[in-house]
Write a protein that holds these residues in place. Structure first.
Motif, PDB file in Angstrom:
ATOM      1  N   VAL A   7      -1.527  -0.127   3.098  1.00 16.11           N
ATOM      2  CA  VAL A   7      -2.275  -0.427   4.324  1.00 16.11           C
ATOM      3  C   VAL A   7      -2.152   0.770   5.250  1.00 16.11           C
ATOM      4  O   VAL A   7      -1.050   1.200   5.593  1.00 16.11           O
ATOM      5  CB  VAL A   7      -1.722  -1.692   5.021  1.00 16.11           C
ATOM      6  N   PHE A   8      -3.292   1.328   5.649  1.00 18.20           N
ATOM      7  CA  PHE A   8      -3.299   2.424   6.613  1.00 18.20           C
ATOM      8  C   PHE A   8      -3.783   1.877   7.946  1.00 18.20           C
ATOM      9  O   PHE A   8      -4.925   1.416   8.070  1.00 18.20           O
ATOM     10  CB  PHE A   8      -4.206   3.563   6.160  1.00 18.20           C
ATOM     11  N   LYS A  34      -4.516   8.679  -3.202  1.00 15.51           N
ATOM     12  CA  LYS A  34      -5.507   8.779  -4.269  1.00 15.51           C
ATOM     13  C   LYS A  34      -4.882   9.373  -5.517  1.00 15.51           C
ATOM     14  O   LYS A  34      -5.136   8.908  -6.640  1.00 15.51           O
ATOM     15  CB  LYS A  34      -6.695   9.638  -3.809  1.00 15.51           C
ATOM     16  N   THR A  35      -4.032  10.400  -5.340  1.00 11.23           N
ATOM     17  CA  THR A  35      -3.369  11.015  -6.496  1.00 11.23           C
ATOM     18  C   THR A  35      -2.401  10.043  -7.167  1.00 11.23           C
ATOM     19  O   THR A  35      -2.097  10.187  -8.353  1.00 11.23           O
ATOM     20  CB  THR A  35      -2.595  12.291  -6.089  1.00 11.23           C
ATOM     21  N   LEU A  36      -1.922   9.063  -6.413  1.00 17.38           N
ATOM     22  CA  LEU A  36      -1.010   8.070  -6.977  1.00 17.38           C
ATOM     23  C   LEU A  36      -1.756   6.876  -7.570  1.00 17.38           C
ATOM     24  O   LEU A  36      -1.139   5.983  -8.159  1.00 17.38           O
ATOM     25  CB  LEU A  36      -0.036   7.569  -5.901  1.00 17.38           C
ATOM     26  N   GLY A  37      -3.075   6.866  -7.386  1.00 11.41           N
ATOM     27  CA  GLY A  37      -3.874   5.762  -7.919  1.00 11.41           C
ATOM     28  C   GLY A  37      -3.670   4.456  -7.175  1.00 11.41           C
ATOM     29  O   GLY A  37      -3.830   3.369  -7.745  1.00 11.41           O
ATOM     30  N   ALA A  38      -3.327   4.552  -5.887  1.00  6.09           N
ATOM     31  CA  ALA A  38      -3.046   3.347  -5.098  1.00  6.09           C
ATOM     32  C   ALA A  38      -4.310   2.808  -4.438  1.00  6.09           C
ATOM     33  O   ALA A  38      -5.233   3.556  -4.110  1.00  6.09           O
ATOM     34  CB  ALA A  38      -2.002   3.661  -4.031  1.00  6.09           C
ATOM     35  N   GLU A  39      -4.345   1.493  -4.234  1.00 11.22           N
ATOM     36  CA  GLU A  39      -5.423   0.852  -3.479  1.00 11.22           C
ATOM     37  C   GLU A  39      -5.180   1.120  -2.000  1.00 11.22           C
ATOM     38  O   GLU A  39      -4.108   0.826  -1.467  1.00 11.22           O
ATOM     39  CB  GLU A  39      -5.441  -0.652  -3.756  1.00 11.22           C
ATOM     40  N   PHE A  40      -6.171   1.680  -1.331  1.00  9.62           N
ATOM     41  CA  PHE A  40      -6.024   2.165   0.045  1.00  9.62           C
ATOM     42  C   PHE A  40      -6.842   1.283   0.983  1.00  9.62           C
ATOM     43  O   PHE A  40      -8.064   1.336   0.984  1.00  9.62           O
ATOM     44  CB  PHE A  40      -6.513   3.618   0.099  1.00  9.62           C
ATOM     45  N   GLN A  41      -6.157   0.463   1.760  1.00 12.47           N
ATOM     46  CA  GLN A  41      -6.837  -0.470   2.657  1.00 12.47           C
ATOM     47  C   GLN A  41      -6.669  -0.036   4.116  1.00 12.47           C
ATOM     48  O   GLN A  41      -5.552   0.101   4.609  1.00 12.47           O
ATOM     49  CB  GLN A  41      -6.288  -1.886   2.494  1.00 12.47           C
ATOM     50  N   ILE A  42      -7.787   0.180   4.792  1.00 11.59           N
ATOM     51  CA  ILE A  42      -7.760   0.562   6.200  1.00 11.59           C
ATOM     52  C   ILE A  42      -7.830  -0.712   7.052  1.00 11.59           C
ATOM     53  O   ILE A  42      -8.630  -1.601   6.777  1.00 11.59           O
ATOM     54  CB  ILE A  42      -8.953   1.465   6.547  1.00 11.59           C
ATOM     55  N   VAL A  56       3.417  -0.499   0.936  1.00 13.19           N
ATOM     56  CA  VAL A  56       3.721   0.501   1.953  1.00 13.19           C
ATOM     57  C   VAL A  56       2.740   0.346   3.111  1.00 13.19           C
ATOM     58  O   VAL A  56       1.571   0.034   2.906  1.00 13.19           O
ATOM     59  CB  VAL A  56       3.593   1.934   1.380  1.00 13.19           C
ATOM     60  N   ILE A  57       3.250   0.572   4.321  1.00 10.81           N
ATOM     61  CA  ILE A  57       2.387   0.687   5.495  1.00 10.81           C
ATOM     62  C   ILE A  57       2.358   2.166   5.880  1.00 10.81           C
ATOM     63  O   ILE A  57       3.411   2.790   6.059  1.00 10.81           O
ATOM     64  CB  ILE A  57       2.924  -0.135   6.677  1.00 10.81           C
ATOM     65  N   ALA A  58       1.165   2.732   5.987  1.00 13.34           N
ATOM     66  CA  ALA A  58       1.029   4.143   6.360  1.00 13.34           C
ATOM     67  C   ALA A  58       0.494   4.238   7.779  1.00 13.34           C
ATOM     68  O   ALA A  58      -0.436   3.518   8.148  1.00 13.34           O
ATOM     69  CB  ALA A  58       0.081   4.852   5.393  1.00 13.34           C
TER      70      ALA A  58
END
Length: 278
Positions: free
Chosen positions: A152-153, A173-181, A242-244
């Protein structure tokens, strides 16, 4: 992610960070650099040369012995590990070590049982976060089988955050993670859905990343009474690993979290936080 830097003081919280870093290293074929900072006082460093050498040798040998004991862990088997002892007094110098070893990530343990203000604000971890150009992953508790699959960003789409956002997006992206804004809409800063969407669109346009234009429709707009409660509630619902968050250099991440945070709320959130500096 080729190298992960883990600053340690041989404490229990240092081991939380070491174990987390080891799990990541195995999953992403990374090596570890384990750092211990001596932090010798000015009094020692200003002694005459012979005394200084003897004192330095003593502390180096002591550090080597503690490294030998601290790194004797089954979960480190098969991981390439470098150790380094530096005489930095200020924790903001850890970023220099990260750059020297070309580390892609810093993983730090942090004492914070009494709330997130103690985890970050005024602590050694806060000093590293505030100054590090390298992303910093903060681990407060032991995390079993740690992974970075769902992120979560948190963003308010301030254009100041474009660069850390781009760093975070490419990193995950390089880790292949799902990126949720996620945008947390608050009563004292309330804006309409239309205003949020316009703000988000302009922000993503400024990133210059074409593929992000399609992500605008996937942004979550989450309403809550406080930023902290909304962020942690959504992250728990999302099952985030993770929370970014973006962070300003001068103010660290203290500006991102308010000073009045319920201990109960924060202590029930075991989600690690990773920061990206503007």
């Amino acid at each position: 992610m080729k190298k992960i830097l883990v600053p340690v003081d041989f404490s229990e919280h240092s081991e939380y960070a070491l174990q987390t870093a080891a799990t990541l290293a195995k999953k992403h074929n990374s090596s570890l650099v384990v750092l211990h900072m001596l932090g010798l006082s000015e009094a020692i460093l200003t002694k005459n040369e012979s005394d200084e050498i003897l004192e330095g040798v003593f502390y180096m040998k002591l550090a080597e012995k503690r490294f030998s004991e601290f790194l004797d862990k089954d979960y480190l088997d098969g991981i390439s590990i470098e150790t380094t002892v530096q005489n930095y007094v200020h924790f903001n110098e850890i970023d220099k070590v990260a750059q020297e070893f070309h580390a892609n990530l810093i993983v730090m343990g942090s004492h914070g049982a009494s709330g997130i203000k103690e985890v970050f604000v005024g602590s050694n971890t806060e000093k590293v976060v505030r100054t590090s150009q390298t992303p910093v992953l903060v681990v407060k508790n032991p995390v079993l089988n740690f992974k970075i699959k769902r992120v979560v960003f948190a963003c308010d789409f301030n254009l100041d955050f474009v660069e850390p956002f781009k760093k975070a997006y490419q990193f995950f992206k390089t880790l292949g993670a799902e990126f949720q804004i996620v945008y947390i809409n608050l009563p004292d800063r309330f804006i309409s859905t239309t205003e949020m969407k316009i703000k988000a669109f302009k922000f993503l346009l400024h990133t210059g990343i074409k593929e992000l234009a399609e992500q605008e429709k996937n942004i979550i707009y989450y309403n809550d009474y406080t930023l902290e409660r909304g962020l942690f509630s959504f992250s728990n619902d999302f099952n985030a690993d993770v929370i970014a968050i973006p962070t300003h250099g001068r103010r660290g991440i203290a500006h991102f979290f308010s000073e009045k945070i319920g201990e109960t709320l924060v202590n029930h959130s075991d989600i690690p936080i990773i920061t990206f500096k503007i």
